[in-house]
Write an enzyme that holds these catalytic residues in place. Structure first.
Site, PDB file in Angstrom:
ATOM      1  N   CYS A   9       0.810  -1.220   0.000  1.00  0.00           N
ATOM      2  CA  CYS A   9       0.000   0.000   0.000  1.00  0.00           C
ATOM      3  C   CYS A   9       0.845   1.273   0.000  1.00  0.00           C
ATOM      4  O   CYS A   9       0.349   2.352  -0.329  1.00  0.00           O
ATOM      5  CB  CYS A   9      -0.953   0.013   1.178  1.00  0.00           C
ATOM      6  SG  CYS A   9      -2.187  -1.292   1.066  1.00  0.00           S
ATOM      7  N   HIS A  26      -3.241   7.608   1.826  1.00  0.00           N
ATOM      8  CA  HIS A  26      -3.629   6.270   1.378  1.00  0.00           C
ATOM      9  C   HIS A  26      -5.022   5.988   1.936  1.00  0.00           C
ATOM     10  O   HIS A  26      -5.300   6.267   3.098  1.00  0.00           O
ATOM     11  CB  HIS A  26      -2.621   5.236   1.887  1.00  0.00           C
ATOM     12  CG  HIS A  26      -3.072   3.825   1.681  1.00  0.00           C
ATOM     13  ND1 HIS A  26      -3.585   3.381   0.483  1.00  0.00           N
ATOM     14  CD2 HIS A  26      -3.110   2.758   2.526  1.00  0.00           C
ATOM     15  CE1 HIS A  26      -3.904   2.104   0.591  1.00  0.00           C
ATOM     16  NE2 HIS A  26      -3.631   1.701   1.831  1.00  0.00           N
ATOM     17  N   ASN A  42     -10.021   0.007  -0.253  1.00  0.00           N
ATOM     18  CA  ASN A  42      -8.560   0.103  -0.227  1.00  0.00           C
ATOM     19  C   ASN A  42      -8.016  -0.488  -1.528  1.00  0.00           C
ATOM     20  O   ASN A  42      -8.082  -1.705  -1.729  1.00  0.00           O
ATOM     21  CB  ASN A  42      -8.034  -0.668   0.989  1.00  0.00           C
ATOM     22  CG  ASN A  42      -6.517  -0.594   1.124  1.00  0.00           C
ATOM     23  OD1 ASN A  42      -5.823  -0.194   0.192  1.00  0.00           O
ATOM     24  ND2 ASN A  42      -6.014  -1.005   2.277  1.00  0.00           N
TER      25      ASN A  42
HETATM   26  N1  ACO Z   1     -18.159  -7.913   9.522  1.00  0.00           N
HETATM   27  C1  ACO Z   1     -18.528  -8.110  10.808  1.00  0.00           C
HETATM   28  N2  ACO Z   1     -17.639  -8.324  11.793  1.00  0.00           N
HETATM   29  C2  ACO Z   1     -16.342  -8.349  11.463  1.00  0.00           C
HETATM   30  C3  ACO Z   1     -15.897  -8.172  10.137  1.00  0.00           C
HETATM   31  C4  ACO Z   1     -16.868  -7.950   9.153  1.00  0.00           C
HETATM   32  N3  ACO Z   1     -16.555  -7.746   7.849  1.00  0.00           N
HETATM   33  N4  ACO Z   1     -14.545  -8.254  10.118  1.00  0.00           N
HETATM   34  C5  ACO Z   1     -14.147  -8.465  11.377  1.00  0.00           C
HETATM   35  N5  ACO Z   1     -15.235  -8.546  12.212  1.00  0.00           N
HETATM   36  C6  ACO Z   1     -15.261  -8.749  13.642  1.00  0.00           C
HETATM   37  C7  ACO Z   1     -14.038  -9.458  14.165  1.00  0.00           C
HETATM   38  O1  ACO Z   1     -14.183 -10.856  14.041  1.00  0.00           O
HETATM   39  C8  ACO Z   1     -14.018  -9.019  15.619  1.00  0.00           C
HETATM   40  O2  ACO Z   1     -14.942  -9.801  16.334  1.00  0.00           O
HETATM   41  P1  ACO Z   1     -14.609 -10.309  17.838  1.00  0.00           P
HETATM   42  O3  ACO Z   1     -14.457  -9.027  18.626  1.00  0.00           O
HETATM   43  O4  ACO Z   1     -15.800 -11.100  18.192  1.00  0.00           O
HETATM   44  O5  ACO Z   1     -13.321 -11.068  17.716  1.00  0.00           O
HETATM   45  C9  ACO Z   1     -14.587  -7.607  15.577  1.00  0.00           C
HETATM   46  O6  ACO Z   1     -15.242  -7.480  14.302  1.00  0.00           O
HETATM   47  C10 ACO Z   1     -13.525  -6.533  15.725  1.00  0.00           C
HETATM   48  O7  ACO Z   1     -12.446  -6.808  14.825  1.00  0.00           O
HETATM   49  P2  ACO Z   1     -11.185  -5.881  14.727  1.00  0.00           P
HETATM   50  O8  ACO Z   1     -10.262  -6.445  13.686  1.00  0.00           O
HETATM   51  O9  ACO Z   1     -10.618  -5.627  16.088  1.00  0.00           O
HETATM   52  O10 ACO Z   1     -11.872  -4.526  14.179  1.00  0.00           O
HETATM   53  P3  ACO Z   1     -11.237  -3.101  13.933  1.00  0.00           P
HETATM   54  O11 ACO Z   1     -12.039  -2.084  14.606  1.00  0.00           O
HETATM   55  O12 ACO Z   1      -9.759  -3.127  14.164  1.00  0.00           O
HETATM   56  O13 ACO Z   1     -11.467  -2.881  12.351  1.00  0.00           O
HETATM   57  C11 ACO Z   1     -10.208  -3.079  10.287  1.00  0.00           C
HETATM   58  C12 ACO Z   1     -10.955  -3.805  11.425  1.00  0.00           C
HETATM   59  C13 ACO Z   1     -11.244  -2.304   9.492  1.00  0.00           C
HETATM   60  C14 ACO Z   1      -9.539  -4.132   9.426  1.00  0.00           C
HETATM   61  C15 ACO Z   1      -9.166  -2.121  10.866  1.00  0.00           C
HETATM   62  O14 ACO Z   1      -8.416  -2.785  11.843  1.00  0.00           O
HETATM   63  C16 ACO Z   1      -8.210  -1.565   9.830  1.00  0.00           C
HETATM   64  O15 ACO Z   1      -8.578  -0.793   8.974  1.00  0.00           O
HETATM   65  N6  ACO Z   1      -6.902  -1.890   9.933  1.00  0.00           N
HETATM   66  C17 ACO Z   1      -5.866  -1.338   9.105  1.00  0.00           C
HETATM   67  C18 ACO Z   1      -5.903  -1.844   7.709  1.00  0.00           C
HETATM   68  C19 ACO Z   1      -4.793  -1.171   6.926  1.00  0.00           C
HETATM   69  O16 ACO Z   1      -4.612   0.024   6.959  1.00  0.00           O
HETATM   70  N7  ACO Z   1      -3.983  -1.952   6.254  1.00  0.00           N
HETATM   71  C20 ACO Z   1      -2.786  -1.392   5.637  1.00  0.00           C
HETATM   72  C21 ACO Z   1      -2.902  -1.198   4.238  1.00  0.00           C
HETATM   73  S1  ACO Z   1      -3.382  -2.654   3.408  1.00  0.00           S
HETATM   74  C22 ACO Z   1      -2.001  -3.241   2.519  1.00  0.00           C
HETATM   75  O17 ACO Z   1      -0.858  -2.890   2.693  1.00  0.00           O
HETATM   76  C23 ACO Z   1      -2.309  -4.333   1.537  1.00  0.00           C
END
Ligand code: ACO
Length: 325
Positions: A116, A252, A282
Site C-alpha cells: 500500500c 492512502h 482500499n
Molecule cells: N463484519 C462483521 N464483523 C467483522 C468483520 C466484518 N466484515 N470483520 C471483522 N469482524 C469482527 C471481528 O471478528 C471481531 O470480532 P470479535 O471481537 O468477536 O473477535 C470484531 O469485528 C472486531 O475486529 P477488529 O479487527 O478488532 O476490528 P477493527 O475495529 O480493528 O477494524 C479493520 C478492522 C477495518 C480491518 C481495521 O483494523 C483496519 O482498517 N486496519 C488497518 C488496515 C490497513 O490500513 N492496512 C494497511 C494497508 S493494506 C495493505 O498494505 C495491503
C-alpha cells in the site's frame, strides 16, 4: 537552481463493476453487515475488475488519461514506474506491459513493490530519476487487482479492498530550491521487516500459488496513525513547510478512522483531506493516484497547492511525499 519533478497530468481508471456493501451483506456465510463495514472502515462500495481488466490494462488506461491531461504522448515519456503488488505475471514487470500497450519503443520501465506504500515509493524513485538526470518525463502509476488475492470466506479482509489504477506524469523543471517551487519538495521512506506477519500474501514462488491476503487488521491499525503522522512530519520538515501552509492531505485510502486520526495528529482539518475510501475501498498502491485524480476533478487540488501524501502497508513499509502541484 534545483531540479524539481513537477506534476503535468493526472488520470485514473476504475473497472465498471461496482460492488456495494449490500452484496457482502447478502452472502449468508460471510456474516457481515453494511453497518459494520461503514462504521469500522468508512467503505460503502468498491470496484472489482471484470474479465477484460488486468493490473497492466488498468494501468495503461490510467496512463493514457494522465498523458491526455498533460497534453503529451507516449513518445514524450522516458520512464514508466509502476507501483503494484498484483502484477499480471511474476515477470515481466507490469510496467513493461504498459510500455508496450502505450506503443513506447524507447525508455525504460519497472515495477515497485511496497504494497500500500507503493505509490509513495514510486514517486520517490521517479523523483530520484528526474533529479539525477536519468529521465526528464516519467509516468508514475499505481495499479492493483486485489480482488484476485482475496479469500472470499474471510470477512475481516474481503470487504475492505478494491481494484483500480491512477497515474501521474512528472516532468523535470528548474526550481529556485525553496518551498515555493512547484514539484516534489521532499520524500521520506521507511520499512521494518520485523512486522511481515501483520500483513502478507500466503502465496508466491515458494508455494506455487498466488495466495491470499492475510492481515491482522487491528495490529496494523495500531501502527498506522503514529507512523503516518511521523513520516508526514519528517517529509514536511525536510521540505521546510509547516502544517498551516498545507492545502491538502492526500492519504492512502485504507480506513476513514486512520485518515481522521492521522489528520488530527498533523493538525490539519478534515475539510483539507481528499477522501475517496467510501467509493473505492482500499486499492493499495492505486489509492493515492486515484484520490489525486478524483480530487483534481472535484476541484480540490489546484495548481500551486501544497500537498502531503502518506501511506503504510505490508512490510511494514511506509512513507510520505510533500509536493506543490
Ligand atoms: N463484519 C462483521 N464483523 C467483522 C468483520 C466484518 N466484515 N470483520 C471483522 N469482524 C469482527 C471481528 O471478528 C471481531 O470480532 P470479535 O471481537 O468477536 O473477535 C470484531 O469485528 C472486531 O475486529 P477488529 O479487527 O478488532 O476490528 P477493527 O475495529 O480493528 O477494524 C479493520 C478492522 C477495518 C480491518 C481495521 O483494523 C483496519 O482498517 N486496519 C488497518 C488496515 C490497513 O490500513 N492496512 C494497511 C494497508 S493494506 C495493505 O498494505 C495491503
Amino acid at each position: 537552481m534545483t531540479m524539481r519533478a513537477v506534476v503535468r497530468g493526472v488520470g485514473h481508471y476504475l473497472p465498471t463493476r461496482v460492488v456495494e456493501n449490500a452484496e457482502f451483506e447478502a452472502m449468508p456465510d460471510l456474516d457481515t453487515t453494511d453497518e459494520w463495514i461503514k462504521t469500522r472502515s468508512g467503505i460503502e462500495r468498491r470496484h472489482f475488475a471484470t474479465d477484460g481488466d488486468t493490473t497492466s490494462s488498468m494501468a495503461a488506461a490510467a496512463a493514457r488519461a494522465a498523458l491526455a491531461d498533460a497534453a503529451m504522448s507516449a513518445d514524450d515519456i522516458d520512464a514508466v514506474v509502476l507501483a503494484t503488488s498484483t502484477a499480471d505475471l511474476t515477470f515481466p514487470s507490469a510496467a513493461t506491459m504498459v510500455q508496450s500497450a502505450l506503443g513506447m519503443t524507447r525508455g525504460f520501465a519497472f515495477d515497485v513493490q511496497a504494497v500500500c506504500a507503493g505509490f509513495v515509493y514510486a514517486l520517490a524513485n521517479a523523483n530520484a530519476l528526474i533529479i539525477s538526470g536519468q529521465a526528464r518525463r516519467v509516468l508514475v502509476i499505481g495499479a492493483e487487482t486485489f480482488s484476485k488475492i482475496m479469500d472470499w470466506t474471510d470477512r475481516s479482509t474481503c470487504v475492505l479492498f478494491g481494484d483500480g489504477a491512477g497515474a501521474l506524469v512528472l516532468e523535470a523543471e528548474d526550481g529556485a530550491g525553496t518551498s515555493a517551487d512547484r514539484g516534489i519538495l521532499a520524500t521520506d521512506l521507511n520499512s521494518d521487516g520485523r512486522y511481515r506477519d501483520l500483513l502478507y500474501v500466503d502465496g508466491g514462488v515458494s508455494t506455487g500459488t498466488s495466495g491470499y491476503l492475510r492481515m491482522q487488521g487491528n495490529q496494523v491499525f495500531r501502527h498506522a496513525v503514529e507512523k503516518l503522522a511521523s513520516t508526514a512530519h519528517t517529509a514536511m520538515d525536510r521540505a521546510g513547510v509547516t502544517a498551516d501552509e498545507v492545502d491538502w492531505i492526500v492519504p492512502h485510502q485504507a480506513n476513514i478512522r486512520i485518515i481522521q486520526g492521522t489528520a488530527k495528529k498533523m493538525n490539519i482539518p478534515m475539510d483539507q483531506v481528499v477522501v475517496t475510501v467510501q467509493d473505492h475501498g482500499n486499492t493499495s498502491a492505486a489509492s493515492i493516484p486515484l484520490a489525486m485524480s478524483v480530487g483534481r476533478a472535484r476541484g480540490q487540488l489546484k495548481d500551486g497547492d501544497l500537498i502531503v501524501t502518506e501511506a503504510i502497508g505490508g512490510g511494514l513499509a511506509w512513507g510520505a511525499v510533500v509536493l506543490r502541484w
